[in-house]
Design an enzyme around this catalytic site. Structure first.
Site, PDB file in Angstrom:
ATOM      1  N   TYR A 142       0.818  -1.211   0.000  1.00 40.84           N
ATOM      2  CA  TYR A 142       0.000   0.000   0.000  1.00 40.84           C
ATOM      3  C   TYR A 142       0.853   1.264   0.000  1.00 40.84           C
ATOM      4  O   TYR A 142       0.352   2.361  -0.219  1.00 40.84           O
ATOM      5  CB  TYR A 142      -0.943   0.028   1.212  1.00 40.84           C
ATOM      6  CG  TYR A 142      -2.031  -1.039   1.174  1.00 40.84           C
ATOM      7  CD1 TYR A 142      -2.359  -1.678  -0.006  1.00 40.84           C
ATOM      8  CD2 TYR A 142      -2.724  -1.389   2.318  1.00 40.84           C
ATOM      9  CE1 TYR A 142      -3.334  -2.659  -0.041  1.00 40.84           C
ATOM     10  CE2 TYR A 142      -3.708  -2.368   2.291  1.00 40.84           C
ATOM     11  CZ  TYR A 142      -4.012  -2.999   1.108  1.00 40.84           C
ATOM     12  OH  TYR A 142      -4.981  -3.967   1.074  1.00 40.84           O
ATOM     13  N   LYS A 192       3.782 -15.283   1.712  1.00 46.01           N
ATOM     14  CA  LYS A 192       3.783 -16.134   0.525  1.00 46.01           C
ATOM     15  C   LYS A 192       5.245 -16.362   0.120  1.00 46.01           C
ATOM     16  O   LYS A 192       5.683 -15.923  -0.959  1.00 46.01           O
ATOM     17  CB  LYS A 192       2.984 -15.457  -0.610  1.00 46.01           C
ATOM     18  CG  LYS A 192       1.491 -15.396  -0.360  1.00 46.01           C
ATOM     19  CD  LYS A 192       0.774 -16.685  -0.703  1.00 46.01           C
ATOM     20  CE  LYS A 192       0.726 -16.905  -2.197  1.00 46.01           C
ATOM     21  NZ  LYS A 192       0.128 -18.245  -2.522  1.00 46.01           N
ATOM     22  N   ASP A 224      -2.479 -17.993   1.729  1.00 40.37           N
ATOM     23  CA  ASP A 224      -3.684 -18.577   1.121  1.00 40.37           C
ATOM     24  C   ASP A 224      -4.135 -19.808   1.923  1.00 40.37           C
ATOM     25  O   ASP A 224      -5.337 -19.985   2.192  1.00 40.37           O
ATOM     26  CB  ASP A 224      -3.462 -18.922  -0.365  1.00 40.37           C
ATOM     27  CG  ASP A 224      -2.192 -19.722  -0.609  1.00 40.37           C
ATOM     28  OD1 ASP A 224      -1.321 -19.765   0.281  1.00 40.37           O
ATOM     29  OD2 ASP A 224      -2.064 -20.310  -1.701  1.00 40.37           O
ATOM     30  N   ASP A 248      -5.018  -7.295   5.752  1.00 40.52           N
ATOM     31  CA  ASP A 248      -6.263  -6.630   5.387  1.00 40.52           C
ATOM     32  C   ASP A 248      -7.327  -7.686   5.039  1.00 40.52           C
ATOM     33  O   ASP A 248      -8.464  -7.660   5.528  1.00 40.52           O
ATOM     34  CB  ASP A 248      -5.984  -5.730   4.171  1.00 40.52           C
ATOM     35  CG  ASP A 248      -7.026  -4.660   3.991  1.00 40.52           C
ATOM     36  OD1 ASP A 248      -7.981  -4.614   4.776  1.00 40.52           O
ATOM     37  OD2 ASP A 248      -6.903  -3.872   3.030  1.00 40.52           O
ATOM     38  N   ASP A 252     -10.517  -9.392   7.577  1.00 41.06           N
ATOM     39  CA  ASP A 252     -11.918  -9.299   7.153  1.00 41.06           C
ATOM     40  C   ASP A 252     -12.564 -10.681   7.118  1.00 41.06           C
ATOM     41  O   ASP A 252     -13.745 -10.835   7.451  1.00 41.06           O
ATOM     42  CB  ASP A 252     -12.038  -8.621   5.783  1.00 41.06           C
ATOM     43  CG  ASP A 252     -12.227  -7.116   5.903  1.00 41.06           C
ATOM     44  OD1 ASP A 252     -11.970  -6.585   7.006  1.00 41.06           O
ATOM     45  OD2 ASP A 252     -12.624  -6.476   4.922  1.00 41.06           O
TER      46      ASP A 252
END
Ligand code: NAD
Length: 367
Positions: A142, A192, A224, A248, A252
């Protein structure tokens, strides 16, 4: 000693509605527990843009740097969707996080017994769930450079850069290990490393920091796979540490384990200030919910629990934080539900302010 100082930034959409309920609770602490806070209020997001042409005025930024804690409602809304990227409401929030250097974002996902049936997962998968996701907040994709949309040949290319320094990984890992020491002494780091160099470095640095915390059981998981495990058996986790982007998404996903975004608080902590308190911003995980704004339907509990986190992490008032969390638990056990928590037959929803009043009544009953 001076009173703890708190800057309130209600923001947009349901932000001011849920913050009004927190105000009732702050007033209750002043009246019934003799705990006075120096509270100031200012604008952020679209509300600040409407008045100042910027989503965060420099004076507000300066104030945020001096107070003991900032409590933010939510920013954004369709009215601001077409603004230039540099003045979008979210930029105000990102500026606060960046300039206060709030590198550790704490997102608890806790399932209150009264809501265990409400989760989209089976009751035995979520009942008693209590996990903490620590998300790196000031670096990663970001913020990484280069970024932008450039012309290449006869088409445009969108570019963002994932970038982490060793020290950025080190400090967030340390926060997560410290937290794990105070909880179940289990930490799972997610990245990852199979496809990203930044993930390889992340894993190496977290492993290195882990040597200083031999009591903490450290594991690593690809993000993942972590997302799948969070849905399959979330109770295997205690503390999870991960980067900005994966954090993020994963937080959620964890939000839905507990039933509703309207239940989830968060804290973002930085380095200690001169008085020993960490720089801190508290905010609900949810956004400004334009679909229900102005209708008295918003659940104020995420914002109320964010204030409880401020009591615990900024004001050293752990017992009062417990009192507030228990009051929320009691209200839910009594069957009070805002519209987002409906699911059981024959329950009439309470409004935002009725939910706030019920929490205040439960606080009264706790004395
Ligand atoms: P959202 O969190 O605002 O809403 C998602 C869904 O959850 C909506 O159906 C909403 O009604 C519901 N919801 C959220 N909070 C609730 C609450 N307290 N009580 C009851 N229901 C609740 O996310 P979105 O719709 O993707 O985004 C809306 C706006 O908020 C956008 O402008 C977005 O950029 C912004 N946003 C801001 C933040 C923030 O301020 N931290 C975070 C996420 C999104």
């Amino acid at each position: 000693m001076s009173n703890p100082s708190l800057l309130i930034l209600p923001g947009d959409g349901i932000g001011p509605e849920v913050m009004a309920e927190v105000r009732k609770i702050i007033d209750w602490y002043g009246a019934k527990r003799d705990l006075a806070f120096d509270v100031s209020e200012d604008l952020v997001g679209g509300a600040a843009y409407d008045k100042h042409g910027t989503p965060l005025h420099d004076d507000t930024m300066a104030k945020a740097q001096t107070v003991d804690a900032v409590l933010l409602g939510a920013v954004g809304g369709p009215k601001y969707d077409n603004l230039d990227f540099s003045v979008k409401p979210e930029r105000g929030l990102l500026r606060l996080r960046k300039e206060m250097d709030l590198f550790a974002n704490l997102r608890p996902a806790q399932c209150f017994d009264a809501l265990a049936d409400f989760s989209s997962l089976k009751k035995d998968v979520v009942a008693g769930l209590d996990i903490m996701i620590v998300r790196e907040l000031t670096s990663g994709i970001y913020f990484g450079e280069p970024r932008g949309i450039i012309e290449e040949g006869n088409e445009r290319v969108g570019i963002n850069t994932q970038r982490y320094t060793e020290s950025e990984i080190d400090r967030v890992a340390r926060s997560a290990f410290e937290l794990a020491m105070k909880r179940g002494k289990k930490l799972c780091s997610m990245e990852k490393a199979n496809v990203m160099e930044s993930g390889i470095l992340w894993r190496e640095v977290v492993t290195e920091v882990g040597k200083e915390y031999p009591e903490v059981e450290l594991s690593h998981m690809y993000a993942d796979a972590g997302a799948m495990q969070l849905c399959r058996w979330p109770k295997q986790f205690d503390v999870i540490v991960t980067d900005n982007l994966f954090g993020d998404l994963l937080s959620d996903a964890a939000a839905m384990l507990t039933g509703s975004l309207g239940m989830l608080p968060s804290a973002s902590l930085g380095q200690p200030m001169e008085n020993g308190r960490p720089k801190a911003l508290y905010e609900p995980v949810h956004g400004s919910a334009p679909d229900i704004a102005g209708q008295g339907k918003a659940n104020p509990i995420a914002c109320i629990l964010s204030f409880a986190m401020a009591l615990r992490y900024s004001f050293d008032m752990g017992e009062e934080a417990d009192r507030l969390e228990k009051a929320v638990e009691q209200v839910l056990a009594d069957g009070k539900r805002t519209a987002d928590l409906l699911g059981e037959e024959g329950v009439t929803p309470v409004s935002t302010s009725e939910m706030g009043d019920a929490v205040v009544a439960a606080l009264d009953a706790s004395l």
